[in-house]
Motif scaffolding. Structure first.
Motif, PDB file in Angstrom:
ATOM      1  N   CYS A 188       0.808  -1.109  -0.008  1.00  0.00           N
ATOM      2  CA  CYS A 188      -0.065  -0.005   0.056  1.00  0.00           C
ATOM      3  C   CYS A 188       0.836   1.100  -0.069  1.00  0.00           C
ATOM      4  O   CYS A 188       1.488   1.585   1.054  1.00  0.00           O
ATOM      5  N   LEU A 194      -4.097   4.937   2.901  1.00  0.00           N
ATOM      6  CA  LEU A 194      -3.525   3.627   2.951  1.00  0.00           C
ATOM      7  C   LEU A 194      -4.677   2.556   3.195  1.00  0.00           C
ATOM      8  O   LEU A 194      -4.783   1.329   2.817  1.00  0.00           O
ATOM      9  N   LEU A 217      -5.817  -0.768   1.471  1.00  0.00           N
ATOM     10  CA  LEU A 217      -5.871  -2.105   2.159  1.00  0.00           C
ATOM     11  C   LEU A 217      -7.221  -2.740   1.867  1.00  0.00           C
ATOM     12  O   LEU A 217      -7.459  -4.003   1.687  1.00  0.00           O
ATOM     13  N   LEU A 234       2.367  -1.161   4.426  1.00  0.00           N
ATOM     14  CA  LEU A 234       1.437   0.118   4.449  1.00  0.00           C
ATOM     15  C   LEU A 234       2.650   1.242   4.661  1.00  0.00           C
ATOM     16  O   LEU A 234       3.310   1.457   5.699  1.00  0.00           O
TER      17      LEU A 234
END
Length: 470
Positions: free
Chosen positions: A368, A409, A413, A430
């Motif tokens: 991410c 982020l 996800l 992330l």
């Protein structure tokens, strides 16, 4: 150009330096053992003590306290907040202070931004001219943070009284009472709740807040922590015509996320992910990085954020530092050796040879990345040796929702989950980048199979249209 700087020879030296304590300890351990064997010493108890001490300090002491991501929620704004490109430009043309040159510049930024026609702006920005007063910002807080927090509580079957730690992040809007106090008041939370408000941290703030919450939970066992992440745009609108300040008007869009993490024992059974590693890096000590994205007044006294050409370079330098440390902690020794050999070959044998880029995909399955723009995402992917499928969550989130600052982020996800790509044991990276410049990495491990998210997350009704070719 945003270069990840993995090609820098200092990378392998930094890795070697960080690995040095472990290598020295092993050398001492085996030296003592070898001497005892040569002297034929029969100190069995001593052998056991040495081995026990080694394992205690370098294995048991290095284990972090288990912290789990139980669940999270992302804001899906109402359709009334959608802002197609044509509508955005039409409204801009009605503003007296913008000339034709400014309109053309904003139109060019939008067309190259990688955003779709379905991104969202808060109601205050839909007015002509946009409203930027305090009350409009408070109403945006209610619309974004109240909504995602209520959804998170419903998902997890918790009440506000079950929350022990609350962290709210928003860079540009800092009311009094604070944002965390607004949440505590609205939901009648406990008087002993540990509440914090983070401001000025830019797009890295939600990742940074996770790191902060993890550190708090180290001293508070059996606790739940909630992170609320958003960027309030109502007071962030720039009402001038400096091109370097107009960019954020075109790129930033409405969003918000609520994340529940916990160190309760029972969380292991139901949580989606386990937090494996957090790592923060920053370059605020460097003036070039410090001023690369800077809130200031223009020549007419209007406040906005200036984005300078140095931003991509300083972001790359900050990311290099973060990746160097992260690589030393996570990459297998084979990757480190290949990299070291290629560096030495380039330095002493053939200067034209390409330096080997460590393969983070050997240990991480999903990525991410910051949704700072299509060119930035592509350049990061190139530097990290990622494929199109690895960059897909960031590119599709940018297209569908725009740049939502620190909360982006979690939409990425959610995209991976909605596509049902996450398997038990998978690791997810992330990566948050913010002004200053700052960089925060979060490494999660999937704790259980995840299904059915496409029907209840922010990607509901649109996930089947993605991925697009960009």
């Amino acid at each position: 150009m945003l270069i990840i700087y993995l090609h820098n020879p200092n990378f392998i030296l930094n890795i070697a330096f960080m690995e040095l304590p472990k290598l020295v300890s092993l050398l001492i351990f085996f030296t003592i053992e070898s001497l005892l064997i040569l002297l034929k010493a029969e100190l069995n108890t001593f052998h056991v003590v040495v081995v026990m001490c080694y394992f205690f300090f370098f294995i048991f002491k290095s284990r972090p306290l288990p912290v789990y991501l139980v669940d999270y929620s992302c804001l899906k704004p109402p359709n009334s907040c959608r802002v197609p490109h044509a509508t955005f430009i039409e409204h801009a043309q009605m503003l007296d202070f913008l000339d034709k040159e400014s309109i053309n510049f904003m139109s060019k930024v939008l067309s190259h931004s990688g955003q779709s026609e379905e991104t969202y702006l808060p109601p205050a920005i839909h007015y002509i001219p946009p409203k930027s007063d305090h009350q409009e910002a408070i109403e945006e807080v209610h619309m974004s943070l109240f909504t995602v927090f209520e959804d998170l509580l419903a998902k997890t079957n918790l009440s506000p009284q079950d929350i022990d730690v609350l962290i709210v992040n928003c860079s540009g809007f800092c009311p009094a009472p604070s944002l965390s106090s607004i949440i505590v008041n609205k939901f009648s939370m406990r008087e002993d709740i540990k509440s914090y408000t983070i401001s000025g941290m830019g797009c890295s703030a939600s990742a940074l807040a996770i790191d902060m919450a993890q550190n708090i939970l180290k001293t508070h066992k059996n606790s739940n922590a909630v992170i609320l992440s958003t960027e309030i745009l109502s007071t962030g609108w720039y009402p001038g015509k400096e091109p370097s300040m107009l960019v954020l008007n075109c790129l930033f869009r409405m969003g918000g996320a609520a994340i529940l993490i916990s160190n309760k024992k029972e969380a292991k059974k139901t949580a989606k992910y386990k937090l494996l590693n957090t790592l923060r890096s920053q370059r605020s000590f460097d003036d070039k990085a410090y001023f690369s994205a800077y809130r200031e007044e223009d020549s007419n006294g209007f406040t906005g954020v200036t984005l300078k050409r140095d931003l991509l370079q300083t972001a790359g330098e900050t990311l290099r530092t973060n990746i160097t440390t992260l690589g030393s902690q996570m990459l297998p020794y084979t990757e480190k050796i290949w990299f070291g050999v290629s560096v030495l070959r380039k330095m002493f044998i053939d200067k034209s040879t390409e330096i080997y880029v460590p393969n983070f995909k050997s240990v991480i399955q999903h990525f991410c990345l910051p949704t700072s723009g299509k060119p930035v995402i592509k350049e990061m992917g190139k530097g990290l040796k990622l494929g199109e499928s690895d960059m897909e969550p960031a590119l599709m989130t940018l297209h569908r929702f725009g740049n939502q600052s620190s909360s982006s982020l979690w939409y990425e996800l959610a995209y991976i989950e909605a596509k049902e790509r996450v398997k038990k044991g998978d690791k997810i990276w992330l990566l948050g980048m913010g002004t200053g410049t700052k960089c925060t990495s979060l490494i999660w491990e999937c704790n259980r199979p995840i299904y059915g998210e496409a029907q209840r997350g922010p990607w509901a009704e649109t996930i089947d249209r993605y991925p697009l070719t960009m």
